[in-house]
Design a protein around this motif. Structure first.
Motif, PDB file in Angstrom:
ATOM      1  N   THR A 165       0.830  -1.205   0.000  1.00 34.82           N
ATOM      2  CA  THR A 165       0.000   0.000   0.000  1.00 34.82           C
ATOM      3  C   THR A 165       0.866   1.257   0.000  1.00 34.82           C
ATOM      4  N   THR A 190      -4.477  -8.883  -1.824  1.00 35.22           N
ATOM      5  CA  THR A 190      -5.427  -7.883  -2.318  1.00 35.22           C
ATOM      6  C   THR A 190      -4.730  -6.575  -2.673  1.00 35.22           C
ATOM      7  N   THR A 191      -3.843  -6.111  -1.813  1.00 35.80           N
ATOM      8  CA  THR A 191      -3.129  -4.855  -2.101  1.00 35.80           C
ATOM      9  C   THR A 191      -2.179  -5.007  -3.281  1.00 35.80           C
ATOM     10  N   ASP A 220      -4.098  -4.450  -6.328  1.00 34.95           N
ATOM     11  CA  ASP A 220      -4.271  -3.010  -6.530  1.00 34.95           C
ATOM     12  C   ASP A 220      -3.042  -2.400  -7.201  1.00 34.95           C
ATOM     13  N   ASN A 253       2.231   1.804  -3.385  1.00 31.26           N
ATOM     14  CA  ASN A 253       1.193   2.318  -4.276  1.00 31.26           C
ATOM     15  C   ASN A 253       1.008   3.815  -4.085  1.00 31.26           C
ATOM     16  N   TRP A 254       0.967   4.267  -2.831  1.00 27.80           N
ATOM     17  CA  TRP A 254       0.789   5.692  -2.571  1.00 27.80           C
ATOM     18  C   TRP A 254       1.980   6.503  -3.054  1.00 27.80           C
ATOM     19  N   ARG A 290       1.798   6.712  -6.762  1.00 26.34           N
ATOM     20  CA  ARG A 290       0.669   7.553  -7.179  1.00 26.34           C
ATOM     21  C   ARG A 290       1.026   9.031  -7.118  1.00 26.34           C
ATOM     22  N   GLN A 346      -3.160  -3.371 -10.929  1.00 28.33           N
ATOM     23  CA  GLN A 346      -4.175  -2.607 -11.635  1.00 28.33           C
ATOM     24  C   GLN A 346      -3.747  -1.167 -11.854  1.00 28.33           C
ATOM     25  N   ALA A 347      -2.872  -0.661 -10.995  1.00 30.39           N
ATOM     26  CA  ALA A 347      -2.332   0.691 -11.168  1.00 30.39           C
ATOM     27  C   ALA A 347      -1.150   0.713 -12.137  1.00 30.39           C
TER      28      ALA A 347
END
Length: 658
Positions: free
Chosen positions: A155, A197-198, A201, A158-159, A162, A204-205
């Motif tokens: 996570t 799950t993460t 994500d 990902n942040w 992003r 998908q990003a």
């Protein structure tokens, strides 16, 4: 008139032109190092490279990050790199980037474009850690108690991506850890599900996780304990095959092999094209095409403007101006060929036929002009980018000389059409089973020319240790058109052939000099390019460059060659000197020059004939072409008058009378 390839070239601003090499310049690569800072990663051990020096896995990982950034300074100056540390108790504001991340994670180096000051800052950190073995442990203290959940690590990645990475960039996370079971406490199943799950994500990003698992004799790494059920498989699978099992080859048994492993994953796998693959009517799947061979060149020179207080990069663009200085709109430009002087005052007219079609009629003697769309239709024949399967053929119908261009490697694209992997896998296995190759019509991009290609299936191959040596997929070999094939020159057809016994003697030492395990281009880099890059790197980091320290890995190992096959080569050379056919020089002929009438045997002169004329002082009886051919065969200059050539041949024979 402009050159053919100039007027026939169409600029595509709206379409992403996927040409070899050029497409990579505009697409950035972003790498985020996620380094584990647990107790075991901080543990000191003997450095395998230096004597009486202690190192740790964290230190080695930071050194690998330095090497990657140094290389990208000249290979990808627009790329970006960041460093995140997890399982550390260091808290506080992250450096330079205000993104909030999960507890236990620390963003040491935010995602920014490669720059010398950032790399020098990391170098200073590593040098301080070299001087003080406890420096990294004190700077990034390991987290005590429970470890950070891997879901929180993904996570945070990902942040960070992003907020710091461009949307169109290729984004990857290099995960470095030596812990194969991070969720060994209570709630293991829940944490594993959250991590999976993460990670979905992340995918998908558009973010790919590249794992580097560190395995040692004291602490072996077992991917089946956690990561095989979390990391997503990337191979082609069917429903009846086991999914989610990672090969053991992902583990790095020796930490010093970390850089060698990163060399192969450092360059992102960017697709040259992504097009539909039409197998039959109303049966289409998606595929991506990759170039297996790319020419690496020196960087393009850039121009800068001195603004006094700073230097700005000068941007160049080409515009067309009318008389008076007004810029011509791009869509108003026309292209044409200059075929002599054209009559003036005669214009083209549109003629509408009975079916409503429009035909442009050009008056006799005037030039014909075409719009950009018309030229594009000439090249593409009105086809849309796709690969269309035409049929199947036997492999023996593909000749060796049909391979005139670099092939492409296609792989299914599940994101374009659902079920592409399953369908592609079925086609691949059926072609392998029936021993067939495909024949396809391919248009790689909009501004390209359709080509017929042979489609060769390639099944996946792995070693006993699970290392993938050949990925599954299809090779597209562009087939030549009739005008691409040229006849063999006559002098090659009439050339002398080496005797069978001489060929066998050469084959003996050639076989013993073969590179074991196949040729790896990464092991033999271009010396001129590497020397150029080494100077750029030293200049960027203000380091002294010593040319004497540069190592050319492409130089032959003469001592090893003489030791292995020295006697064989000497025996072969003696046999070669005794073969009269090896000393015959064939005079080259050209099709556009009238052949001179010569006596039989005058076109080629043997070594024995030249020596006979030399001993009788009759070298001047040789013709000018024969003298030049003889000198050329000895590697000597062929300039000058005939008397100069005779003297040059005599001088060479004087020094090689034996």
């Amino acid at each position: 008139m402009a050159a053919y390839d100039e007027w026939n070239r169409i600029d595509e601003d709206d379409d992403d032109e996927l040409q070899d090499g050029a497409v990579f310049e505009g697409k950035r690569d972003v790498i985020l190092f996620a380094i584990d800072c647990s107790d075991s990663m901080h543990a000191m051990h003997d450095d395998p490279m230096y004597e009486d020096v202690q190192t740790s896995h964290v230190l080695t990982a930071l050194e690998a990050a330095i090497q990657v950034q140094k290389k990208k300074v000249f290979t990808g100056p627009n790329d970006a790199v960041g460093i995140m540390l997890f399982n550390t108790a260091r808290t506080g504001e992250s450096i330079g980037q205000g993104v909030e991340i999960k507890a236990g994670n620390f963003l040491y180096q935010p995602i920014e474009t490669i720059s010398a000051p950032k790399v020098q800052e990391l170098i200073q950190l590593v040098e301080a850690a070299r001087a003080d073995p406890n420096y990294l442990r004190e700077t990034f203290p390991p987290l005590q108690g429970n470890r950070v959940a891997m879901g929180d690590v993904f996570t945070s990645c990902n942040w960070i991506m992003r907020d710091g990475a461009p949307k169109t960039a290729t984004k990857r996370v290099f995960l470095l850890t030596d812990e194969d079971n991070p969720h060994s406490g209570p709630g293991k199943d829940r944490l594993t599900t959250a991590a999976r799950t993460t990670l979905v994500d992340l995918v998908q990003a558009g973010i790919v996780v590249e794992p580097f698992f560190i395995s040692t004799d004291e602490k072996p790494f077992d991917v089946s304990r956690f990561y095989s059920s979390v990391l997503l498989p990337t191979n082609i699978i069917d429903d009846d095959e086991e999914a989610g099992v990672l090969p053991e080859a992902l583990s790095i048994t020796r930490i010093e092999d970390l850089l060698d492993q990163m060399k192969f994953r450092e360059v992102p796998k960017r697709a040259l094209f992504s097009v539909p693959f039409q197998l039959a009517e109303n049966l289409v799947i998606g595929v991506k095409g990759y170039g297996l061979v790319t020419v690496q060149k020196k960087g393009v020179y850039k121009y800068f403007v001195d603004l006094g207080d700073r230097m700005e990069l000068a941007e160049s663009r080409t515009v067309w101006l009318q008389r008076g200085g007004k810029e011509v709109p791009k869509d108003a430009l026309l292209s044409g060929m200059g075929l002599g002087e054209a009559a003036q005052g005669k214009k083209t007219q549109d003629h509408i036929d009975e079916e409503g079609g429009v035909t442009r009629v050009t008056a006799a003697g005037s030039k014909t002009f075409y719009t950009a769309d018309e030229i594009r239709s000439f090249r593409t024949l009105g086809l849309e980018p796709q690969i269309k399967l035409l049929g199947f053929k036997d492999p023996d119908t593909l000749a060796f000389e049909d391979n005139v261009k670099h092939s492409y490697f296609i792989y299914p694209d599940e994101m374009a059409y659902s079920g592409s992997k399953r369908t592609f896998s079925a086609l691949l296995k059926t072609m392998e089973k029936k021993k067939k190759i495909g024949l396809v019509l391919a248009l790689m991009r909009r501004n390209a020319t359709p080509v017929f290609c042979a489609m060769l299936p390639q099944a996946e191959q792995r070693t006993e240790e699970g290392i993938q040596t050949e990925p599954p997929g299809m090779h597209l070999i562009p087939l030549p058109f009739a005008d691409d094939m040229r006849a063999v020159p006559e002098q090659f057809l009439d050339a002398e052939r080496a005797p069978q016994d001489l060929t066998k003697k050469a084959a003996l030492f050639v076989a013993r000099l073969a590179v074991k395990g196949g040729y790896s281009p990464d092991s033999y880099p271009n010396p001129a390019l590497e020397f150029h890059n080494a100077q750029l790197q030293a200049s960027a980091f203000r380091e002294e460059f010593d040319p004497e320290t540069f190592e050319d890995l492409s130089l032959p190992k003469y001592d090893m060659i003489h030791e292995r096959v020295g006697s064989m080569m000497k025996e072969w050379k003696e046999a070669l000197l005794q073969d009269e056919s090896a000393t015959v020089v064939v005079a080259p002929t050209t099709s556009n020059r009238r052949k001179a009438k010569t006596e039989p045997g005058a076109a080629s002169t043997s070594e024995a004939e030249v020596r006979r004329l030399y001993e009788n002082s009759d070298l001047d009886k040789l013709k000018l072409d024969q003298l030049k051919d003889y000198l050329r065969s000895k590697g000597l200059s062929v300039t000058g008058k005939k008397a100069d050539l005779v003297d040059r041949v005599s001088e060479w024979l004087d020094n090689h009378s034996g």
